[in-house]
Design a protein around this motif. Sequence first.
Motif, PDB file in Angstrom:
ATOM      1  N   LEU A 303       0.828  -1.203   0.000  1.00  0.00           N
ATOM      2  CA  LEU A 303       0.000   0.000   0.000  1.00  0.00           C
ATOM      3  C   LEU A 303       0.865   1.257   0.000  1.00  0.00           C
ATOM      4  O   LEU A 303       0.570   2.229  -0.705  1.00  0.00           O
ATOM      5  N   GLU A 304       1.953   1.224   0.779  1.00  0.00           N
ATOM      6  CA  GLU A 304       2.831   2.392   0.797  1.00  0.00           C
ATOM      7  C   GLU A 304       3.567   2.548  -0.539  1.00  0.00           C
ATOM      8  O   GLU A 304       3.720   3.676  -1.041  1.00  0.00           O
ATOM      9  N   ASP A 305       4.016   1.453  -1.122  1.00  0.00           N
ATOM     10  CA  ASP A 305       4.688   1.528  -2.415  1.00  0.00           C
ATOM     11  C   ASP A 305       3.770   2.134  -3.472  1.00  0.00           C
ATOM     12  O   ASP A 305       4.208   2.959  -4.298  1.00  0.00           O
ATOM     13  N   THR A 306       2.512   1.744  -3.455  1.00  0.00           N
ATOM     14  CA  THR A 306       1.548   2.319  -4.398  1.00  0.00           C
ATOM     15  C   THR A 306       1.379   3.813  -4.152  1.00  0.00           C
ATOM     16  O   THR A 306       1.354   4.621  -5.091  1.00  0.00           O
ATOM     17  N   TYR A 307       1.292   4.198  -2.886  1.00  0.00           N
ATOM     18  CA  TYR A 307       1.153   5.614  -2.530  1.00  0.00           C
ATOM     19  C   TYR A 307       2.362   6.422  -3.017  1.00  0.00           C
ATOM     20  O   TYR A 307       2.222   7.542  -3.522  1.00  0.00           O
ATOM     21  N   LEU A 308       3.544   5.847  -2.892  1.00  0.00           N
ATOM     22  CA  LEU A 308       4.771   6.572  -3.247  1.00  0.00           C
ATOM     23  C   LEU A 308       4.953   6.751  -4.748  1.00  0.00           C
ATOM     24  O   LEU A 308       5.790   7.553  -5.173  1.00  0.00           O
ATOM     25  N   THR A 309       4.195   6.037  -5.548  1.00  0.00           N
ATOM     26  CA  THR A 309       4.295   6.238  -6.996  1.00  0.00           C
ATOM     27  C   THR A 309       3.801   7.614  -7.414  1.00  0.00           C
ATOM     28  O   THR A 309       4.167   8.117  -8.485  1.00  0.00           O
ATOM     29  N   SER A 310       2.999   8.254  -6.569  1.00  0.00           N
ATOM     30  CA  SER A 310       2.466   9.573  -6.924  1.00  0.00           C
ATOM     31  C   SER A 310       2.666  10.628  -5.840  1.00  0.00           C
ATOM     32  O   SER A 310       2.112  11.725  -5.929  1.00  0.00           O
ATOM     33  N   HIS A 311       3.445  10.285  -4.802  1.00  0.00           N
ATOM     34  CA  HIS A 311       3.700  11.254  -3.734  1.00  0.00           C
ATOM     35  C   HIS A 311       5.157  11.151  -3.280  1.00  0.00           C
ATOM     36  O   HIS A 311       5.748  10.073  -3.304  1.00  0.00           O
ATOM     37  N   ASP A 312       5.722  12.292  -2.866  1.00  0.00           N
ATOM     38  CA  ASP A 312       7.101  12.310  -2.369  1.00  0.00           C
ATOM     39  C   ASP A 312       7.194  11.580  -1.032  1.00  0.00           C
ATOM     40  O   ASP A 312       6.257  11.599  -0.227  1.00  0.00           O
ATOM     41  N   SER A 313       8.338  10.966  -0.795  1.00  0.00           N
ATOM     42  CA  SER A 313       8.576  10.238   0.444  1.00  0.00           C
ATOM     43  C   SER A 313       8.714  11.198   1.619  1.00  0.00           C
ATOM     44  O   SER A 313       9.327  12.264   1.509  1.00  0.00           O
ATOM     45  N   ASP A 314       8.157  10.799   2.760  1.00  0.00           N
ATOM     46  CA  ASP A 314       8.292  11.600   3.982  1.00  0.00           C
ATOM     47  C   ASP A 314       9.632  11.372   4.680  1.00  0.00           C
ATOM     48  O   ASP A 314      10.011  12.162   5.544  1.00  0.00           O
ATOM     49  N   PHE A 315      10.336  10.288   4.340  1.00  0.00           N
ATOM     50  CA  PHE A 315      11.645  10.011   4.933  1.00  0.00           C
ATOM     51  C   PHE A 315      12.666   9.855   3.824  1.00  0.00           C
ATOM     52  O   PHE A 315      12.399   9.226   2.794  1.00  0.00           O
ATOM     53  N   VAL A 316      13.847  10.425   4.056  1.00  0.00           N
ATOM     54  CA  VAL A 316      14.871  10.456   3.015  1.00  0.00           C
ATOM     55  C   VAL A 316      16.252  10.218   3.617  1.00  0.00           C
ATOM     56  O   VAL A 316      16.576  10.729   4.700  1.00  0.00           O
ATOM     57  N   PHE A 317      17.051   9.416   2.916  1.00  0.00           N
ATOM     58  CA  PHE A 317      18.493   9.367   3.135  1.00  0.00           C
ATOM     59  C   PHE A 317      19.122  10.190   2.025  1.00  0.00           C
ATOM     60  O   PHE A 317      18.760  10.048   0.852  1.00  0.00           O
ATOM     61  N   GLY A 318      20.077  11.050   2.398  1.00  0.00           N
ATOM     62  CA  GLY A 318      20.713  11.867   1.379  1.00  0.00           C
ATOM     63  C   GLY A 318      22.143  12.228   1.718  1.00  0.00           C
ATOM     64  O   GLY A 318      22.521  12.313   2.892  1.00  0.00           O
ATOM     65  N   VAL A 319      22.930  12.425   0.676  1.00  0.00           N
ATOM     66  CA  VAL A 319      24.313  12.894   0.806  1.00  0.00           C
ATOM     67  C   VAL A 319      24.444  14.151  -0.030  1.00  0.00           C
ATOM     68  O   VAL A 319      24.122  14.149  -1.228  1.00  0.00           O
ATOM     69  N   TYR A 320      24.956  15.232   0.589  1.00  0.00           N
ATOM     70  CA  TYR A 320      25.035  16.536  -0.064  1.00  0.00           C
ATOM     71  C   TYR A 320      26.433  17.108   0.175  1.00  0.00           C
ATOM     72  O   TYR A 320      26.959  17.049   1.279  1.00  0.00           O
ATOM     73  N   GLN A 321      26.986  17.683  -0.869  1.00  0.00           N
ATOM     74  CA  GLN A 321      28.375  18.175  -0.778  1.00  0.00           C
ATOM     75  C   GLN A 321      28.396  19.697  -0.725  1.00  0.00           C
ATOM     76  O   GLN A 321      27.619  20.383  -1.417  1.00  0.00           O
ATOM     77  N   LYS A 322      29.284  20.215   0.086  1.00  0.00           N
ATOM     78  CA  LYS A 322      29.469  21.658   0.191  1.00  0.00           C
ATOM     79  C   LYS A 322      29.942  22.224  -1.135  1.00  0.00           C
ATOM     80  O   LYS A 322      30.836  21.685  -1.774  1.00  0.00           O
ATOM     81  N   LYS A 323      29.287  23.308  -1.554  1.00  0.00           N
ATOM     82  CA  LYS A 323      29.658  23.953  -2.817  1.00  0.00           C
ATOM     83  C   LYS A 323      30.963  24.721  -2.658  1.00  0.00           C
ATOM     84  O   LYS A 323      31.241  25.283  -1.604  1.00  0.00           O
TER      85      LYS A 323
END
Length: 323
Positions: A303-323
């Motif tokens: 059910l969550e996978d189906t929901y995520l096909t049309s909505h952004d995730s509420d939880f995220v893992f991310g890596v971001y580099q200083k400019k």
Amino acid sequence: MRWITLDDFIDISSKVAQRGGDFFLSKFTLDKKSRTKSAFDDTFIQSSNWWIIPKVRKRWNTLITGDPDINYKQHFIANYCQERSDLRLLSLGAGTCSHELELARYPQFAEIVCVDLAENRLAQAKEIAEAQQLSNIHFVASDLNTYPFAEEYFDIVLFNASLHHFEQVEKLLTSQVNKTLKPNGYVVINEYVGPDRLQYPKYQIKAINNALKSIDPEYRKRFKTRFPKNRYYGSGVWRMIMADPSECVDSAAILPALHAHFITCEEKGYGGNILMSVLKDISHHFVTPTLEQEAMLQRLFDLEDTYLTSHDSDFVFGVYQKK
């Protein structure tokens, strides 16, 4: 915006049963910092939230790393730190420091600094570090207003379920965090990035309730109570501020601020839009699931996978580099 809901009264009753009357009384103070600290004051808080379910954690790993047995820290080390040494990492809002203690065992790290308001949780983490003879990890009880951010000192700043507790996220990232990172340093997040104060839209609440119905009634009994969980009404802003003024205070600003001021190296959503709210207070039923309960969990995942096909995730893992 929902200022008060039926779930607020249910949650208060549940928290008294789960954590005692003293915890409830600790919320009746005008000191915002004291209310925030009391939310995390017990080093061994017993809860029944989605993160205690092993199959849920394996799902996170799969969505983030592609392997149910490889977590985001192992993934980060393998992909960003493999050929490096003498790394310095700063973790803000480190809590019990379980993730930082795991990272401290890697030879790439010369220094890991854990900063948090809760002295007792840091003290417990320090005991674990000493027992494991980890000399490269240090613990600082402080808030951001008093912590001295050294200029261009850290290679990595980590937020593990903590950035959504900070006010003025964009200011924090562009001033203190950007200042303390070395050139080309990384911000790593494992975070809730959904609506502020958990003010979900009506269609999300409807999806949560549809998913809740897929769980057999016998597995909807709330942790340490006799209350059944038959419907989700959403969180009221007033109760959230009283319980913990820092909870999701500026969460919706996290991704826009990171995208605007850092280079996105990697970003993986792992849901939570439905699972977190459905499983809150009933997760203990699914820690060691039977085949029947495994089937229920899989229905929730679908059910969550189906929901995520049309909505952004509420939880995220991310890596971001200083400019």
